[in-house]
Every structure is written in C-alpha cells, then in structure tokens.
Design a protein around this motif. Sequence first.
Motif, PDB file in Angstrom:
ATOM      1  N   TRP A  43       0.833  -1.205   0.000  1.00 32.75           N
ATOM      2  CA  TRP A  43       0.000   0.000   0.000  1.00 32.75           C
ATOM      3  C   TRP A  43       0.866   1.253   0.000  1.00 32.75           C
ATOM      4  O   TRP A  43       0.634   2.196  -0.758  1.00 32.75           O
ATOM      5  N   THR A  46       2.717   1.459  -3.571  1.00 30.39           N
ATOM      6  CA  THR A  46       1.903   1.639  -4.780  1.00 30.39           C
ATOM      7  C   THR A  46       0.759   2.630  -4.607  1.00 30.39           C
ATOM      8  O   THR A  46       0.251   3.157  -5.595  1.00 30.39           O
ATOM      9  N   ARG A  47       0.321   2.855  -3.360  1.00 27.09           N
ATOM     10  CA  ARG A  47      -0.868   3.658  -3.085  1.00 27.09           C
ATOM     11  C   ARG A  47      -2.102   3.093  -3.789  1.00 27.09           C
ATOM     12  O   ARG A  47      -3.033   3.823  -4.130  1.00 27.09           O
ATOM     13  N   ASP A  48      -2.096   1.785  -3.984  1.00 31.25           N
ATOM     14  CA  ASP A  48      -3.250   1.080  -4.528  1.00 31.25           C
ATOM     15  C   ASP A  48      -4.182   0.747  -3.369  1.00 31.25           C
ATOM     16  O   ASP A  48      -3.829  -0.017  -2.468  1.00 31.25           O
ATOM     17  N   ARG A  49      -5.385   1.333  -3.386  1.00 30.72           N
ATOM     18  CA  ARG A  49      -6.295   1.183  -2.265  1.00 30.72           C
ATOM     19  C   ARG A  49      -6.746  -0.256  -2.038  1.00 30.72           C
ATOM     20  O   ARG A  49      -7.240  -0.593  -0.964  1.00 30.72           O
ATOM     21  N   ALA A  50      -6.581  -1.110  -3.036  1.00 30.47           N
ATOM     22  CA  ALA A  50      -6.948  -2.514  -2.853  1.00 30.47           C
ATOM     23  C   ALA A  50      -6.096  -3.169  -1.760  1.00 30.47           C
ATOM     24  O   ALA A  50      -6.589  -3.982  -0.967  1.00 30.47           O
ATOM     25  N   TYR A  51      -4.814  -2.819  -1.707  1.00 32.61           N
ATOM     26  CA  TYR A  51      -3.939  -3.371  -0.668  1.00 32.61           C
ATOM     27  C   TYR A  51      -4.321  -2.840   0.705  1.00 32.61           C
ATOM     28  O   TYR A  51      -4.293  -3.572   1.703  1.00 32.61           O
ATOM     29  N   ARG A 216     -11.580  -7.214  -7.254  1.00 31.32           N
ATOM     30  CA  ARG A 216     -10.130  -7.107  -7.354  1.00 31.32           C
ATOM     31  C   ARG A 216      -9.432  -7.515  -6.060  1.00 31.32           C
ATOM     32  O   ARG A 216      -8.361  -8.137  -6.096  1.00 31.32           O
ATOM     33  N   GLN A 217     -10.026  -7.180  -4.925  1.00 32.87           N
ATOM     34  CA  GLN A 217      -9.410  -7.557  -3.652  1.00 32.87           C
ATOM     35  C   GLN A 217      -9.372  -9.081  -3.506  1.00 32.87           C
ATOM     36  O   GLN A 217      -8.373  -9.644  -3.038  1.00 32.87           O
ATOM     37  N   GLY A 459      -5.027   7.052   0.858  1.00 37.23           N
ATOM     38  CA  GLY A 459      -6.152   6.607   0.050  1.00 37.23           C
ATOM     39  C   GLY A 459      -7.212   5.980   0.917  1.00 37.23           C
ATOM     40  O   GLY A 459      -6.987   5.725   2.095  1.00 37.23           O
TER      41      GLY A 459
END
Length: 472
Positions: A43, A46-51, A216-217, A459
């Motif tokens: 997270w 990547t700042r990918d909110r899924a993580y 996706r999660q 995020g």
Amino acid sequence: MFLGYSAEILARVQFAFTVSFHFIFPAFSIGTASFLAVLNGLWLITRDRAYLKLFEYWKVIFAITFGMGVVSGIVMSYQFGTNWAVFSDKAGAVIGPLMGYEVLTAFFLEAGFLGIALFGRKRVGDTMHMVAVVMVALGTLISATWITSANSWMHTPAGYTIDANGNFAPQDWWAIIFNPSFPYRLTHTVLAAFLTTAFAVGGVGAWHLLRDRDNRQSRIMFSMAMWMAALVTPIQILVGDMHGLNTLEHQPQKIAAMEGHFETHTNGAPLILFGIPDDEAETTHYAVEIPKLGSLILTHELNGTVRGLKEWPRDERPPALIPFVTFRIMVGIGFLMLGLGLWSLWARWKGTLYSSHTLHRAAVVMGGSGFVAVLAGWYTTEVGRQPYTVYGLLRTADSLSPISAASVGASLIGFIIVYFIVFGMGVYYLFRLMRRTPELDEDHELDRAPTRTAGINPGPAQGDALGAHHGH
C-alpha cells in the motif's frame, strides 16, 4: 482412576486438548502478521487502495486470532504447575528461562506495537505505523523461536548437567538454545505457519471469487496465496525431509513408530503406505508396502538400514498407531498443497486463475488444511517422544504432579465445555468476518483524514468492519 483412566493419561489428554486449541491460533497469527506487513508495504509503495482494503480486512481477523491465542496460551501454561509440577521442578531451570525470554523479547514487543498497528495509522503516520506492523510480525517470529527452542530441547536435550537431586541445570545456553533439532524444527514450524495462513487466505479469496470473479481484492488475496502455495510448499517438503533425517539420528524410536516398522531392515526397508500398527502383536496389519522406498527416503540409500521398534524394550517405545496415522495425514496434506500450488501455476499460465471454478472450489476445500496439518505434525512429534518428557532422561510417568485422576478428569471436562463454547463462538465470528466481501468504500474516513507523513496523501480503505468493532 477416573472413568477407567489414570491421572497420567488424563493429564496428557488435557494438555493435548488445550495445546491443540492454542496451537491453531499462533499458527495462523504468525503467518497473518507477516501477510499484513506485506500488504501494508505494498500500500505504501503503490498507493493502490486494494492493498489497504485487504490490510484493514485481515487486521480485524488477526486481532481476534491473536487475542484467542493469548487467552488459550495462558490457560495452557498453568498446567505446568498443576499437572506437571515434577517436570517443572526438574527441568524448570532450563525451560523456565526460555519461556521467560519469549515473554520479554517477543510478547512485550508484540503487545507494545499491536495497538499502533491496529489503530494508529492516522495518529503516528504511515512510516511509524509500518514500523509497528513489522515489529508485530517480528515479535510473532521471535516468539516462535523461543517456544520452539524450549520444545526442541525436550526432544534433543543438550548443554545441561544433572545435579545431585536429579534436576537439570544449564551449563551451556548456546547448546541449549541451538540444540540438535532446533534449526529443523523452527524452519518447519514457521513455514507451516506461513502455509496455514496462505491456504486460509486462498480459501477466503476463492470463496469470494466464486461469488464475484471480478472483485479485485479477492483476486489479489487469491493470487498471493497461490504464489505462496506454489513456492513455499516444495521448500517445506525439503525441510521436512531434512527434519526426518535429524529425527532418525536423534530419535530413531520415533521414526520406527512413524513408519510402522517393528522389525529391523538391514537390506532396505519398505515404505508402508497404509496399515494398522499393533503394539501388542508387534506388527503392522494389512500393510501396503513399496519395497526399499522407506530406506531410500530415510537414509537416501536403497539398501540403508532402518531399525524397528523391537530394537528397544517395550517400556522405551512410543505407541505406534497415533504417530503412524498423523504422520500420513500431515504428509498427505503436504502433497495436496503442492498439487494445488502447481495447479494454480498452470491456471495462471493459461489465464484462468480467476475464472476456474473448479480450482476455486478446491482452494475452498483446502482452506483449513494447514490447521489439520500442523496439528497432525504436532501429534506425531509429541506422541512419538513418549514415554519421555525430556527424551531419554525424564519419563512422563515421573513428571506428573501428585494429583488424583478424579481432579484431572473433572478439570478436563470443564476445559472441554468452556473451550467449545468460548472458542467456538470466536471461530464462528471469524467465519462471519471472512464471509464479508472485501469491497472498496469510497467514503472511508482515511480519504478525509490527513496523514502525518509529509508529501503523501492517504487513500481510502475499509471502514465498515473497523468502525463497527473498534469504535473508529
């Protein structure tokens, strides 16, 4: 006697019962803590909110598991004084400090950073929060190290002297901690914890993919779990083989019981796939064998010598049936794990990892396999150590407190009732949490709250479970 059983048998059953409940929680929390550290790191990178969503999703499950592990561990430890006071007196100078080190270096580390890891992201900033998550994961691994060292010393004692009263006294702490079976047992235990978590996470991910293959999660958690299954399971099988060779060297009676061999084979021992060992008749009934394969696995020589249980007096042999059966359960599950991992690699290559319902159903079925495997491995190890608590030196019958069978039996019944009620409710609640779909929440409060790490905008992440259960 109580219901026809002696105090020794009932005390052993009580300890096995409480340890079985306790062991499944650390086996899960060790792997989950490291999984959370990886998710949080991804997270931040990547700042990918899924993580972040997955971190929030699994940290609630981890917190409950951690709490149940602590409670069950406290109950278990009291039995050293109530049921096994003679063992505590004779071996306490060695075992006591090792367990004390576990509390000082691991439990305090976990407890000190746990609150920050669970609730402190907005209060301390991303950097310090990541440190806390890593410290919690490190604490679980250190805890496993000390406990495994103490248990391994009981199997392969080293670095001790025996005083005039028959008590064990430490002579060389390095030899005690790093006793002959410790490196193999620690590696085997930690990898088992990682695989237990991987298959639990994979089972949850597969469950949600069966309901919505586009989530996706769910895809991320299933993919990460299958990578662990494919990469770590072969390593675990190799480590298990090395552990077996170490056990053959230091505890040959245990190997003979695990393999169901009563006779010594000097020109290649068969591998007994299935059968029913009979200690009284000193034979394995209905044995299904593969000639010489047992020697090849155990000695890495086709005609290697494998000693049978008849090499030792009856009062120095472990009971063969339980180690024989539980060992095959553990190994069988290990190869099923390997098969699922290889299957996932094939599906990944074919582009059907997220669409193969058959693979997902298999992953759901295998979701709890790690828990069964670690318990089967523990039964194999501990029953195979009998009739000793400290292998070859202190018998189990001589380790028991001077208590009556009735008192042990009554407390055992009480434990069974309370454990199934309390921990049954806890496990039921964990399943309810796992059934919740890890959906992204667009209005999560992390979207609105500033972080203390300069230059980084947070995020959104999951808020429903934490808000409901932790007062956020």
